[in-house]
Design a protein around this motif. Structure first.
Motif, PDB file in Angstrom:
ATOM      1  N   THR A 302      13.206  73.271   9.274  1.00  0.00           N
ATOM      2  CA  THR A 302      14.152  74.347   9.627  1.00  0.00           C
ATOM      3  C   THR A 302      14.396  75.022   8.390  1.00  0.00           C
ATOM      4  O   THR A 302      14.848  76.585   8.843  1.00  0.00           O
ATOM      5  CB  THR A 302      15.461  73.381  10.164  1.00  0.00           C
ATOM      6  OG1 THR A 302      15.266  72.813  11.373  1.00  0.00           O
ATOM      7  CG2 THR A 302      16.778  74.217  10.245  1.00  0.00           C
ATOM      8  N   ILE A 346      14.686  76.165  -0.391  1.00  0.00           N
ATOM      9  CA  ILE A 346      15.824  76.031   0.676  1.00  0.00           C
ATOM     10  C   ILE A 346      15.709  74.620   1.300  1.00  0.00           C
ATOM     11  O   ILE A 346      14.903  74.090   1.687  1.00  0.00           O
ATOM     12  CB  ILE A 346      15.570  76.968   1.813  1.00  0.00           C
ATOM     13  CG1 ILE A 346      15.160  78.201   1.373  1.00  0.00           C
ATOM     14  CG2 ILE A 346      16.914  77.021   2.456  1.00  0.00           C
ATOM     15  CD1 ILE A 346      14.652  79.083   2.477  1.00  0.00           C
ATOM     16  N   SER A 349      19.413  68.879   2.620  1.00  0.00           N
ATOM     17  CA  SER A 349      19.603  67.556   1.749  1.00  0.00           C
ATOM     18  C   SER A 349      19.468  67.886   0.116  1.00  0.00           C
ATOM     19  O   SER A 349      20.051  67.146  -0.450  1.00  0.00           O
ATOM     20  CB  SER A 349      18.629  66.609   2.163  1.00  0.00           C
ATOM     21  OG  SER A 349      17.115  67.067   1.886  1.00  0.00           O
ATOM     22  N   GLY A 350      18.560  68.584  -0.114  1.00  0.00           N
ATOM     23  CA  GLY A 350      18.326  68.983  -1.362  1.00  0.00           C
ATOM     24  C   GLY A 350      17.522  67.828  -2.239  1.00  0.00           C
ATOM     25  O   GLY A 350      17.241  67.709  -3.238  1.00  0.00           O
ATOM     26  N   VAL A 398      20.265  64.278  12.838  1.00  0.00           N
ATOM     27  CA  VAL A 398      19.036  64.772  12.168  1.00  0.00           C
ATOM     28  C   VAL A 398      18.406  66.061  12.427  1.00  0.00           C
ATOM     29  O   VAL A 398      18.093  66.714  11.603  1.00  0.00           O
ATOM     30  CB  VAL A 398      17.899  63.599  12.715  1.00  0.00           C
ATOM     31  CG1 VAL A 398      16.616  63.900  12.564  1.00  0.00           C
ATOM     32  CG2 VAL A 398      18.373  62.235  12.267  1.00  0.00           C
ATOM     33  N   SER A 400      18.706  69.742  12.585  1.00  0.00           N
ATOM     34  CA  SER A 400      19.591  70.522  11.488  1.00  0.00           C
ATOM     35  C   SER A 400      20.007  71.821  12.482  1.00  0.00           C
ATOM     36  O   SER A 400      19.219  72.352  13.093  1.00  0.00           O
ATOM     37  CB  SER A 400      18.891  71.185  10.410  1.00  0.00           C
ATOM     38  OG  SER A 400      19.472  71.637   9.511  1.00  0.00           O
ATOM     39  N   MET A 407      22.069  78.429   5.866  1.00  0.00           N
ATOM     40  CA  MET A 407      21.127  78.889   5.088  1.00  0.00           C
ATOM     41  C   MET A 407      20.837  80.679   5.312  1.00  0.00           C
ATOM     42  O   MET A 407      20.834  81.299   4.520  1.00  0.00           O
ATOM     43  CB  MET A 407      19.850  78.170   5.425  1.00  0.00           C
ATOM     44  CG  MET A 407      19.736  76.952   4.743  1.00  0.00           C
ATOM     45  SD  MET A 407      18.508  75.965   5.753  1.00  0.00           S
ATOM     46  CE  MET A 407      18.581  74.348   5.143  1.00  0.00           C
ATOM     47  N   LEU A 483      11.256  74.035  17.754  1.00  0.00           N
ATOM     48  CA  LEU A 483      11.526  72.751  16.795  1.00  0.00           C
ATOM     49  C   LEU A 483      12.677  71.750  17.586  1.00  0.00           C
ATOM     50  O   LEU A 483      12.435  70.690  17.398  1.00  0.00           O
ATOM     51  CB  LEU A 483      11.519  73.102  15.337  1.00  0.00           C
ATOM     52  CG  LEU A 483      11.833  71.796  14.405  1.00  0.00           C
ATOM     53  CD1 LEU A 483      10.563  71.202  14.403  1.00  0.00           C
ATOM     54  CD2 LEU A 483      12.099  72.507  12.965  1.00  0.00           C
ATOM     55  N   LYS A 484      13.555  72.572  17.519  1.00  0.00           N
ATOM     56  CA  LYS A 484      14.834  71.627  18.028  1.00  0.00           C
ATOM     57  C   LYS A 484      14.497  70.882  19.298  1.00  0.00           C
ATOM     58  O   LYS A 484      14.687  69.873  19.286  1.00  0.00           O
ATOM     59  CB  LYS A 484      16.069  72.787  18.194  1.00  0.00           C
ATOM     60  CG  LYS A 484      16.697  73.351  17.084  1.00  0.00           C
ATOM     61  CD  LYS A 484      17.732  72.186  16.376  1.00  0.00           C
ATOM     62  CE  LYS A 484      16.684  71.626  15.259  1.00  0.00           C
ATOM     63  NZ  LYS A 484      16.600  72.407  14.079  1.00  0.00           N
TER      64      LYS A 484
HETATM   65  O1  M6R Z   1      16.884  68.715   4.122  1.00  0.00           O
HETATM   66  P1  M6R Z   1      15.920  69.758   4.239  1.00  0.00           P
HETATM   67  O2  M6R Z   1      16.409  70.995   4.560  1.00  0.00           O
HETATM   68  O3  M6R Z   1      15.185  69.987   2.876  1.00  0.00           O
HETATM   69  O4  M6R Z   1      14.985  69.264   5.523  1.00  0.00           O
HETATM   70  C1  M6R Z   1      13.829  69.839   5.676  1.00  0.00           C
HETATM   71  C2  M6R Z   1      13.459  69.443   6.956  1.00  0.00           C
HETATM   72  O5  M6R Z   1      13.278  68.103   6.874  1.00  0.00           O
HETATM   73  C3  M6R Z   1      14.267  69.644   7.996  1.00  0.00           C
HETATM   74  O6  M6R Z   1      14.958  70.890   8.437  1.00  0.00           O
HETATM   75  C4  M6R Z   1      13.802  68.795   9.284  1.00  0.00           C
HETATM   76  O7  M6R Z   1      12.672  69.784   9.872  1.00  0.00           O
HETATM   77  C5  M6R Z   1      15.120  69.019  10.633  1.00  0.00           C
HETATM   78  N1  M6R Z   1      14.948  67.650  11.248  1.00  0.00           N
HETATM   79  C6  M6R Z   1      14.976  70.002  11.488  1.00  0.00           C
HETATM   80  O8  M6R Z   1      15.952  69.969  12.436  1.00  0.00           O
END
Ligand code: M6R
Length: 607
Positions: A302, A346, A349-350, A398, A400, A407, A483-484
């Motif tokens: 995402t 970006i 979670s970082g 889970v 996002s 973002m 993706l969602k």
């Molecule tokens: O924590 P992040 O934004 O770095 O994570 C990146 C992807 O793992 C995250 O966006 C994942 O694709 C989500 N499950 C989407 O909903």
């Protein structure tokens, strides 16, 4: 998101407050603290890390008293440290506060107070403690009311004074507070979770209200200190429902939080009179910013889609060449970088392993590396040389959702800030900010269509494949919608830039493949419309995301979800929401575990 709990009654406050903090843990936090009051003396302890660390810190000290307040902090202003944890005290150690929200004018207030007050933290919240101290003349409620008149921003605040052991004062503006009505005891908290073991009778404070909690009664006033009558509500929720605030899943709650967290992301970061934005964490001087010749976004999932929107926005608004790359590819590619390349990592979670590896690689090659991150103090936030927190608060589902819109919100402000340093005129910058002004209200309007989206989802839930289409800045929106749907419903879907259909994908069209198309009124509207008509002619059902007032939309679609009009650069902030809702409803109709979809983790810390 920070959590607050306060208590006044006849029981020992500290154990109740500590239990309250544990029940707030689900909100996410990085530090915690507690204060109680006994015989005119304040006990206050704070600690970085988990509640257990706070408990250890308290150790054998026995915080006495039947009145107190406590807090879990999710850092916004000021890093994660004990000195920045709440409660905050004013100079004379008689007054303590816990605060949620953001005091926008804290810099000015702090500058005014600095000559006569000693600050011990970097937070905006501490300013409020000193302001109340200045106003205090023996009546805490008056002091709080007077101090709050000087404050711009949001607060849910609870205050206690050593000279007034018989009352707690709480006030709300934009940051929720709920009061629990026990028998001879009262609680105040940022949500109902900590109250539920003791009472299910609650009163919700509204913006601009101040509550006075005494052992025998609660009184509520407005900011002019006029008494206000409030209703008592009986909560039927159990614990998990309370954490979800009545929503059936965290994902739905987080989708609905988007207007609020969007405001948090942009608050204090716009300068309307100059038609620009200011994101201080960038840590770059204006000449350094002007010297940037190329921008590169690296991210996964995402966050990568947010970066794709960033590419459109940066090239349009800032006229800087821009690329976006999946972090797992970037890290192993011999990417050419130099000291004028600005790399934005970006991540919600970082902690995403591939994004972190990309950060390290980009730094090694001498690029300027900054983070656009949600979780404060996370590894990517620490390993980049600056950047911006997106202030979406903890995202527990889970999938996002609110992190994505925040973002995008932050990236758009960066594009504006860079644009105004380069080619963009004052008028164009102001026009952008004018459109930006009511985006959160428009998000609320989109969310009002939740029931309609649920009805549409019902009609399509039996399909096994979906195609999402968009063009321009809405192509990443289509990717994100797809993706969602995939990740929470386990239905196969693909997303394409609509102009690419003729080059192969048209072969798939037919009654078995419904198409969700983003066809809002922008420069590519006519092109998109032709693509949609072609899809319809080949027998696929069409669900359109269209602009309110587009009377033609219904004629070329089976179902339409309307969104308010805005400028093209801001469209993703609105257009993504119906797609999130569509995925959510399809997944719940199929009985999927929406918040914890199979095979996926919230934070992907391995390659
Ligand atoms: O924590 P992040 O934004 O770095 O994570 C990146 C992807 O793992 C995250 O966006 C994942 O694709 C989500 N499950 C989407 O909903």
């Amino acid at each position: 998101m920070c959590g607050i709990v306060g208590y006044i009654g006849t029981r020992h406050a500290a154990p109740l407050l500590m239990q309250g903090l544990r029940r707030l843990e689900y909100r996410g936090y990085d530090s915690a603290g507690i204060a109680t009051l006994e015989n005119g003396s304040l006990f206050c302890e704070r600690s970085v890390g988990h509640i257990d660390a706070l408990k250890e810190k308290i150790g054998d000290q026995r915080p006495e008293g039947t009145i107190g307040l406590a807090h879990t902090r999710w850092a916004t202003h000021g890093g994660v440290s004990e000195k920045n944890a709440h409660p905050h005290r004013a100079c004379n150690d008689s007054l303590v506060i816990v605060h949620n929200g953001i005091i926008e004018n804290y810099r000015e207030l702090r500058a005014e107070l600095q000559a006569t007050h000693t600050f011990t933290s970097d937070t905006d919240s501490e300013v409020l403690a000193h302001l109340i101290e200045v106003e205090y003349q023996g009546d805490l409620r008056h002091a709080v009311a007077r101090a709050l008149k000087k404050v711009r921003g949001t607060y849910g605040v609870v205050v206690m004074h050593a000279s007034e052991p018989e009352r707690l004062i709480a006030a709300r503006m934009g940051s929720p507070l709920v009061i629990g009505m026990g028998k001879g005891e009262y609680f105040v908290a940022s949500d109902a979770t900590p109250l539920l073991p003791y009472t299910k009778d609650v009163t919700y404070l509204d913006d601009g209200e101040i509550a006075e909690l005494r052992r025998g009664e609660v009184r509520i006033y407005d900011l002019l200190e006029q008494s206000v009558q409030k209703n008592i509500h009986h909560i039927e929720w159990d614990d998990e429902q309370a954490q979800k605030q009545g929503y059936s899943h965290f994902m739905l709650k987080e989708i609905f939080e988007q207007p609020i967290v969007f405001r948090d992301a942009v608050r204090g970061r716009k300068i309307p009179e100059e038609g620009t934005a200011y994101l201080g964490g960038l840590n770059m001087s204006e000449p350094q910013m002007r010297a940037v010749s190329r921008v590169l976004f690296v991210a996964c999932g995402t966050a990568y889609h947010a970066g794709m929107i960033g590419k459109y926005a940066f090239e349009r608004l800032a006229r800087i060449p821009c690329e976006v790359e999946v972090a797992s590819e970037f890290r192993y590619r011999d990417c050419v970088l130099d000291e004028n390349t600005l790399v934005f990592a970006i991540s919600q979670s970082g902690e995403t392993a591939d994004t972190l590896a990309a950060v390290r690689e980009a730094r090694r090659k001498g690029a300027i590396v900054r983070g656009i991150v949600n979780v404060v103090g996370s590894t990517i936030a620490r390993e980049t040389d600056g950047g911006t927190y997106i202030h979406a608060g903890p995202e527990l589902a889970v999938a996002s959702t609110k992190a994505f819109t925040n973002m995008v919100a932050v990236i758009l402000l960066y594009a504006l800030q860079f644009g105004r340093l380069k080619h963009m005129s004052l008028a164009a910058g102001q026009e952008f900010l004018q459109a930006h002004f009511d985006i959160s209200t428009k998000m609320e309007e989109v969310l009002q269509q939740n029931d309609e989206v649920a009805r549409i989802a019902q009609r399509y839930v039996h399909y096994r494949d979906f195609l999402f289409l968009g063009r321009g800045i809405n192509y990443p929106v289509a990717l994100e919608g797809s993706l969602k749907l995939k990740e929470i419903s386990y239905i196969h879907s693909e997303a394409y830039p609509a102009g690419e259909m003729k080059h192969g994908v048209n072969a798939l069209l037919g009654p078995e493949l419904p198409v969700l198309a983003v066809m809002t009124k922008n420069q590519l509207y006519e092109k998109m419309r032709s693509n949609v008509e072609e899809v319809r002619a080949r027998g696929s059902k069409v669900i359109l995301i269209a602009t309110e007032g587009d009377t033609d939309a219904r004629a070329i679609a089976d179902d339409v979800i309307f969104v308010p009009q805005t400028i093209e650069a801001l469209e993703p902030l609105l257009n993504t929401i119906p797609l999130q809702l569509f995925a959510y409803h399809v997944a719940t109709l199929l009985g999927r575990d929406v918040d914890r979809p199979r095979n996926l983790a919230k934070s992907v810390t391995v390659e």
